[in-house]
Design a protein around this motif. Structure first.
Motif, mmCIF file in Angstrom:
data_model
loop_
_atom_site.group_PDB
_atom_site.id
_atom_site.type_symbol
_atom_site.label_atom_id
_atom_site.label_comp_id
_atom_site.label_asym_id
_atom_site.label_seq_id
_atom_site.Cartn_x
_atom_site.Cartn_y
_atom_site.Cartn_z
ATOM 1 N N ARG A 215 4.624 -4.128 -9.680
ATOM 2 C CA ARG A 215 3.447 -4.542 -8.901
ATOM 3 C C ARG A 215 3.482 -6.045 -8.634
ATOM 4 O O ARG A 215 3.148 -6.497 -7.534
ATOM 5 N N GLN A 216 3.893 -6.800 -9.642
ATOM 6 C CA GLN A 216 3.978 -8.258 -9.452
ATOM 7 C C GLN A 216 5.026 -8.613 -8.395
ATOM 8 O O GLN A 216 4.808 -9.475 -7.552
ATOM 9 N N GLU A 217 6.155 -7.893 -8.444
ATOM 10 C CA GLU A 217 7.239 -8.189 -7.488
ATOM 11 C C GLU A 217 6.866 -7.800 -6.061
ATOM 12 O O GLU A 217 7.285 -8.430 -5.106
ATOM 13 N N LYS A 218 6.051 -6.758 -5.946
ATOM 14 C CA LYS A 218 5.686 -6.255 -4.613
ATOM 15 C C LYS A 218 4.565 -7.081 -3.977
ATOM 16 O O LYS A 218 4.366 -7.039 -2.758
ATOM 17 N N SER A 219 3.846 -7.837 -4.808
ATOM 18 C CA SER A 219 2.686 -8.580 -4.298
ATOM 19 C C SER A 219 3.124 -9.557 -3.210
ATOM 20 O O SER A 219 4.057 -10.343 -3.404
ATOM 21 N N GLY A 220 2.476 -9.497 -2.075
ATOM 22 C CA GLY A 220 2.837 -10.349 -0.935
ATOM 23 C C GLY A 220 3.827 -9.691 0.007
ATOM 24 O O GLY A 220 4.115 -10.209 1.076
ATOM 25 N N ARG A 221 4.373 -8.524 -0.402
ATOM 26 C CA ARG A 221 5.356 -7.834 0.460
ATOM 27 C C ARG A 221 4.919 -6.387 0.754
ATOM 28 O O ARG A 221 5.721 -5.559 1.168
ATOM 29 N N GLN A 222 3.630 -6.105 0.522
ATOM 30 C CA GLN A 222 3.140 -4.744 0.791
ATOM 31 C C GLN A 222 3.240 -4.438 2.285
ATOM 32 O O GLN A 222 3.194 -5.335 3.125
ATOM 33 N N ALA A 223 3.318 -3.146 2.594
ATOM 34 C CA ALA A 223 3.519 -2.733 3.998
ATOM 35 C C ALA A 223 2.264 -2.891 4.859
ATOM 36 O O ALA A 223 2.349 -3.073 6.070
ATOM 37 N N GLY A 224 1.098 -2.814 4.238
ATOM 38 C CA GLY A 224 -0.142 -2.773 5.012
ATOM 39 C C GLY A 224 -0.562 -4.137 5.539
ATOM 40 O O GLY A 224 -0.531 -5.134 4.820
ATOM 41 N N ASP A 225 -0.979 -4.156 6.814
ATOM 42 C CA ASP A 225 -1.398 -5.385 7.485
ATOM 43 C C ASP A 225 -2.932 -5.398 7.596
ATOM 44 O O ASP A 225 -3.505 -4.583 8.329
ATOM 45 N N PRO A 226 -3.606 -6.308 6.901
ATOM 46 C CA PRO A 226 -5.077 -6.326 6.926
ATOM 47 C C PRO A 226 -5.653 -6.544 8.326
ATOM 48 O O PRO A 226 -6.731 -6.039 8.626
ATOM 49 N N ALA A 227 -4.924 -7.249 9.201
ATOM 50 C CA ALA A 227 -5.430 -7.469 10.564
ATOM 51 C C ALA A 227 -5.500 -6.143 11.326
ATOM 52 O O ALA A 227 -6.414 -5.905 12.110
ATOM 53 N N ARG A 228 -4.525 -5.269 11.080
ATOM 54 C CA ARG A 228 -4.561 -3.947 11.731
ATOM 55 C C ARG A 228 -5.705 -3.111 11.160
ATOM 56 O O ARG A 228 -6.379 -2.386 11.884
ATOM 57 N N ALA A 229 -5.913 -3.216 9.852
ATOM 58 C CA ALA A 229 -7.038 -2.500 9.242
ATOM 59 C C ALA A 229 -8.351 -2.975 9.868
ATOM 60 O O ALA A 229 -9.278 -2.185 10.083
ATOM 61 N N ALA A 230 -8.428 -4.262 10.167
ATOM 62 C CA ALA A 230 -9.666 -4.819 10.736
ATOM 63 C C ALA A 230 -9.936 -4.258 12.127
ATOM 64 O O ALA A 230 -11.084 -3.996 12.481
ATOM 65 N N ARG A 231 -8.868 -4.053 12.894
ATOM 66 C CA ARG A 231 -9.066 -3.456 14.224
ATOM 67 C C ARG A 231 -9.614 -2.036 14.092
ATOM 68 O O ARG A 231 -10.460 -1.595 14.860
ATOM 69 N N ILE A 232 -9.129 -1.327 13.082
ATOM 70 C CA ILE A 232 -9.616 0.043 12.838
ATOM 71 C C ILE A 232 -11.092 0.021 12.440
ATOM 72 O O ILE A 232 -11.880 0.857 12.881
ATOM 73 N N LEU A 233 -11.454 -0.953 11.608
ATOM 74 C CA LEU A 233 -12.856 -1.048 11.195
ATOM 75 C C LEU A 233 -13.771 -1.128 12.422
ATOM 76 O O LEU A 233 -14.798 -0.449 12.487
ATOM 77 N N LEU A 234 -13.385 -1.954 13.392
ATOM 78 C CA LEU A 234 -14.219 -2.097 14.591
ATOM 79 C C LEU A 234 -14.293 -0.785 15.359
ATOM 80 O O LEU A 234 -15.343 -0.429 15.897
ATOM 81 N N GLU A 235 -13.200 -0.043 15.396
ATOM 82 C CA GLU A 235 -13.219 1.270 16.071
ATOM 83 C C GLU A 235 -14.136 2.245 15.322
ATOM 84 O O GLU A 235 -14.892 2.994 15.939
#
Ligand code: NAP
Length: 280
Positions: A215-235
């Motif tokens: 988990r420590q090694e993966k931090s900062g390299r996760q696949a999910g993009d929060p900006a894309r999640a934000a666009r979904i929130l608005l939808e």
């Protein structure tokens, strides 16, 4: 604003990660955002994001006594909240045996009680206006579990269950409740924000040490993009019929589907036993 009505968003935890991206997207779309943060510096930084639409307020979501008056004052200043986004939260990592009960209380205070206290602060107004969206950020950990995050998963299962029941209670008042369950996203979640219990029982070394390291090694390299999640929130908040549960991310999709398939198989395998307990 492209055809959508101006809304007032109340988003908890806008200093980083999802909350920051959600707020940015809502402001960019011309909405007003009341964003909660935990320091005066962060409040000023948030309010600077837009001369009229960004309203930072200092609030720890575990300050249950302060929540009603802070929310009331914010609404007096900018208008009634149309969309509450319960985003503030953190992950506790540690095996159950090694993690003090106090850590479980804190995890539930922030991730569950804080979210419910925020809902209680906006719900009477939404009910009177017969309109509103409540979005609770849960996690794929509200469906699936992994060793080493039992407290976190417990809190997110709780928020999933609360969201689903609440959705039924307020549907006829025009209030839509959505639990958004992300997979692994690139935020501060596994970095500065994570609470890591001290190790004390060597028996867990073989199971848990690789999990913590990965988990420590993966931090900062996760696949999910929060900006894309934000666009979904608005939808989601514009949708005629928003989902009650929404998974975000291919990892969440894969893991939750596998879990549900296994659960169905187990229910089927034990069906006769399950059926055997009713009175004749
Ligand atoms: P993050 O970058 O660490 O952001 C967490 C935010 O919550 C920060 O703004 C933090 O404020 C705030 N916060 C924490 N405790 C708080 C409290 N007691 N009162 C008020 N604000 C508090 O992580 P994130 O990933 O964006 O987390 C947002 C939500 O997404 C959380 O509920 C998390 O469990 C959930 N989530 C994250 C992931 C992921 O992979 N990133 C996956 C599934 C779910 P400070 O800056 O003051 O600490």
């Amino acid at each position: 604003m492209s055809g959508t009505r101006h809304k007032v968003f109340l988003i908890t935890g806008v200093s980083s990660g999802f909350g920051q991206s959600f707020a940015r997207a809502a402001l960019d779309a011309g909405h007003t955002v009341i964003g909660t943060v935990r320091s005066e510096e962060a409040r000023e930084a948030f309010t600077r994001q837009h001369p009229t639409l960004a309203h930072g307020v200092v609030l720890d979501v575990t300050d249950f006594e302060a929540i009603p008056s802070v929310v009331a004052r914010a609404q007096e200043a900018v208008g009634p909240v149309d969309v509450l986004v319960n985003n503030a939260g953190y992950g506790h990592e540690g095996t159950l045996e090694e993690s003090p009960l106090e850590d479980l209380r804190r995890q539930f205070d922030v991730n569950v009680f804080g979210a419910v206290a925020m809902i209680k602060a906006v719900l009477p107004g939404m009910r009177q206006r017969r309109a509103g969206n409540i979005v609770n950020v849960t996690s794929m950990g509200g469906f699936i579990t992994l060793p080493g995050i039992s407290y976190y998963c417990g809190s997110k299962f709780a928020l999933e269950g609360i969201s689903e029941a609440l959705a039924q209670e307020v549907k006829d008042f025009g209030i839509r409740v959505t639990a958004i369950a992300p997979g692994s996203f690139r935020t501060d979640w596994a970095g500065r924000s994570m609470v890591r219990a001290n190790r004390s029982v060597a028996d867990y070394d073989a199971l848990f040490d690789p999990i913590r390291k990965a988990r420590q090694e993966k931090s900062g390299r996760q696949a999910g993009d929060p900006a894309r999640a934000a666009r979904i929130l608005l939808e989601v908040v514009e949708a005629e019929a928003p989902p009650v549960h929404l998974l975000l991310g291919t990892d969440a999709l894969r893991l939750v589907r596998t879990k549900l398939d296994r659960l169905s198989e187990e229910i089927a395998a034990w069906e006769a036993v399950t059926r055997s307990t009713d009175f004749d």
